[in-house]
Design a protein around this motif. Sequence first.
Motif, short mmCIF file in Angstrom:
data_model
loop_
_atom_site.label_atom_id
_atom_site.label_comp_id
_atom_site.label_asym_id
_atom_site.label_seq_id
_atom_site.Cartn_x
_atom_site.Cartn_y
_atom_site.Cartn_z
N GLY A 18 0.79 -1.23 0.00
CA GLY A 18 0.00 0.00 0.00
C GLY A 18 0.82 1.29 0.00
O GLY A 18 0.38 2.31 -0.52
N ARG A 294 -1.20 -10.32 0.95
CA ARG A 294 -0.01 -11.06 1.36
C ARG A 294 -0.50 -12.23 2.22
O ARG A 294 -1.43 -12.07 3.01
CB ARG A 294 0.91 -10.16 2.20
CG ARG A 294 1.63 -9.12 1.37
CD ARG A 294 2.60 -8.30 2.18
NE ARG A 294 1.92 -7.31 3.01
CZ ARG A 294 1.94 -7.29 4.35
NH1 ARG A 294 2.61 -8.21 5.03
NH2 ARG A 294 1.31 -6.35 5.03
N LYS A 299 -2.35 -10.45 7.94
CA LYS A 299 -3.54 -10.36 7.09
C LYS A 299 -4.63 -11.34 7.52
O LYS A 299 -5.60 -11.55 6.80
CB LYS A 299 -3.14 -10.59 5.64
CG LYS A 299 -2.21 -9.51 5.10
CD LYS A 299 -2.94 -8.18 4.95
CE LYS A 299 -2.02 -7.07 4.47
NZ LYS A 299 -2.68 -5.76 4.44
N LYS A 348 1.25 -15.63 -6.56
CA LYS A 348 2.11 -14.69 -7.29
C LYS A 348 1.55 -13.28 -7.12
O LYS A 348 0.49 -13.10 -6.53
CB LYS A 348 2.12 -15.05 -8.77
CG LYS A 348 0.73 -15.03 -9.41
CD LYS A 348 0.80 -15.29 -10.90
CE LYS A 348 -0.59 -15.34 -11.50
NZ LYS A 348 -0.58 -15.43 -12.95
N TYR A 358 -11.25 -8.37 -7.78
CA TYR A 358 -12.06 -7.32 -7.16
C TYR A 358 -13.41 -7.18 -7.89
O TYR A 358 -14.43 -6.98 -7.26
CB TYR A 358 -11.32 -5.98 -7.18
CG TYR A 358 -10.20 -5.89 -6.18
CD1 TYR A 358 -10.45 -5.99 -4.81
CD2 TYR A 358 -8.88 -5.71 -6.58
CE1 TYR A 358 -9.42 -5.92 -3.87
CE2 TYR A 358 -7.84 -5.64 -5.65
CZ TYR A 358 -8.12 -5.74 -4.30
OH TYR A 358 -7.11 -5.67 -3.38
P1 ADP Z 1 -0.29 -4.08 2.51
O1 ADP Z 1 -0.25 -4.26 4.00
O2 ADP Z 1 0.19 -5.31 1.78
O3 ADP Z 1 0.32 -2.82 2.02
P2 ADP Z 1 -2.83 -2.97 1.55
O4 ADP Z 1 -4.21 -3.52 1.57
O5 ADP Z 1 -2.63 -1.62 2.16
O6 ADP Z 1 -1.87 -4.05 2.19
O7 ADP Z 1 -2.33 -2.86 0.06
C1 ADP Z 1 -2.10 -3.97 -0.71
C2 ADP Z 1 -2.18 -3.58 -2.17
O8 ADP Z 1 -1.45 -4.52 -2.93
C3 ADP Z 1 -3.60 -3.60 -2.72
O9 ADP Z 1 -3.68 -2.66 -3.78
C4 ADP Z 1 -3.71 -5.04 -3.26
O10 ADP Z 1 -4.67 -5.13 -4.29
C5 ADP Z 1 -2.32 -5.26 -3.80
N1 ADP Z 1 -1.88 -6.65 -3.78
C6 ADP Z 1 -1.54 -7.40 -2.70
N2 ADP Z 1 -1.15 -8.63 -3.08
C7 ADP Z 1 -1.25 -8.67 -4.42
C8 ADP Z 1 -0.98 -9.68 -5.41
N3 ADP Z 1 -0.54 -10.88 -5.07
N4 ADP Z 1 -1.19 -9.37 -6.71
C9 ADP Z 1 -1.63 -8.14 -7.06
N5 ADP Z 1 -1.91 -7.15 -6.18
C10 ADP Z 1 -1.71 -7.40 -4.88
#
Ligand code: ADP
Length: 463
Positions: A18, A294, A299, A348, A358
């Motif tokens: 994020g 993740r 999470k 991945k 989404y």
């Molecule tokens: P984090 O604690 O990982 O930063 P957030 O919810 O704030 O969690 O942000 C995560 C971002 O990364 C979101 O935009 C989510 O859609 C994206 N994301 C997480 N894992 C993946 C993945 N494996 N592939 C594509 N996008 C991902």
Amino acid sequence: MKIVMAASEVVPFAKTGGLADVAGALPLALEKAGQDVIIIMPGYKAVHALQNPEIKPFKDGVSYSKIGKNIPVYFIENAEYFDRDGLYGDKNGDHKDNLERFSYFCRRTLELLREIKFKPDIIHCHDWQSALIPVYLKNTLALDPFFANTRTVFTIHNIGYQCLFPKESLPKTGLDWGVYNIDMLEYYDKINILKGGLVFSDLINTVSDTYSKEIQTKEFGFGMEGVLAKRKNDLFGIINGLDYAIWDPAADKKIAANFSTKDMTGKAACKGDLQKFCGLPAKADVPLIGVVSRLAEQKGFDIVAEAIDEICRMDIQMVILGTGDLKYHQIMEAMVKKYPKVISLYLKFDDTLAHKIYAGSDMFLMPSKYEPCGLGQMISLRYGTVPLVFKTGGLADTVNAKNGYIFDVYSKAELLKTIKRAVKDFKLKKKWQDLALRGMKQNFSWSASAKQYIELYEKAKAK
Ligand code: ADP
């Protein structure tokens, strides 16, 4: 105001979470609001592998690109430190020289400002990777007239990552031993880089109001609660916005069909497309639960792992996209073998598939144990995908009984109970549609959050 965004990852150049979304989207909103903003980040190998946006040499050890209308992006180059796989680590764990790598980034960022004659009002730093900037400014550069009017704002995206090193490594930062004491960088016989940022920045914020309060407690503070308690009058919470240019179901080119609150028919097509892509039976009346995350305890994967077998026995389908701890990879892989018609797994990072999930899911599962802000639940709300979350941090600030499902005791039993409730409600078409529409109508635009950041910058300037 002249503002520098100093961040270790920035969309569209490099992203692990994020933080990159914020560091990429906030400058765009600041520019729209008439602010003079530049971005500085490391020139990783992954950055140079990109075709677009174009990255050009700027000067020795610095390259250059542009985003928005006219926001310069400078990349700090160093082949030894940044020309490798993984931003902060690889399959063997954290890069061992992260202290050198990010001290270098922070020092070069400050030097570069002088070289390009950009005298900032505000340097906005993010997490431990840019935490040494306020430390240098208040120590090594304390008397430097160039930075006399520069103030720092430090954003905590996740207080769990602090960057600890043996105290003997302090000279690698170029700082002298004066900063090694309990009120500054010392932390249980080690140096704690994040703590430096918390102590020396002019103002601090986190990415939601609830999280700004939670981190002042022992349960969520990861040892920083004492430092933060001392700075509680300088600590604020500002929820992240969503980049609506990227996350808009009415215009998203990565999904099978577009849709909006006025016409939701495209969402059904997205579900069908996702089921087909994932090899799941094409059933419209079975709720499809999406996860983009993740695969980590933070999470909620500890309780998800405990509950997953039971979840797979409900009348549902599930798609999980993410990478993380090996043990969760293995547990989920075993579930796919056991319930191939129910659960589909992608270990991945895949942005296009994330968009499809989404858009095509009915529910979005995000039971984070703690969550500074969280983007996943906001994106899913925007796409009419009803979020199911644990009541913490930014999840508590954005999800409620009117737009989703929220449980407040962190346990497998409560998780299962809440999923069962949602699965039952899914059959009540009108109720479900109302939930989804209410979420879609919420405003998570960056312009609202950027306005609060500008107010915060003004407060810092007045310090
Ligand atoms: P984090 O604690 O990982 O930063 P957030 O919810 O704030 O969690 O942000 C995560 C971002 O990364 C979101 O935009 C989510 O859609 C994206 N994301 C997480 N894992 C993946 C993945 N494996 N592939 C594509 N996008 C991902």
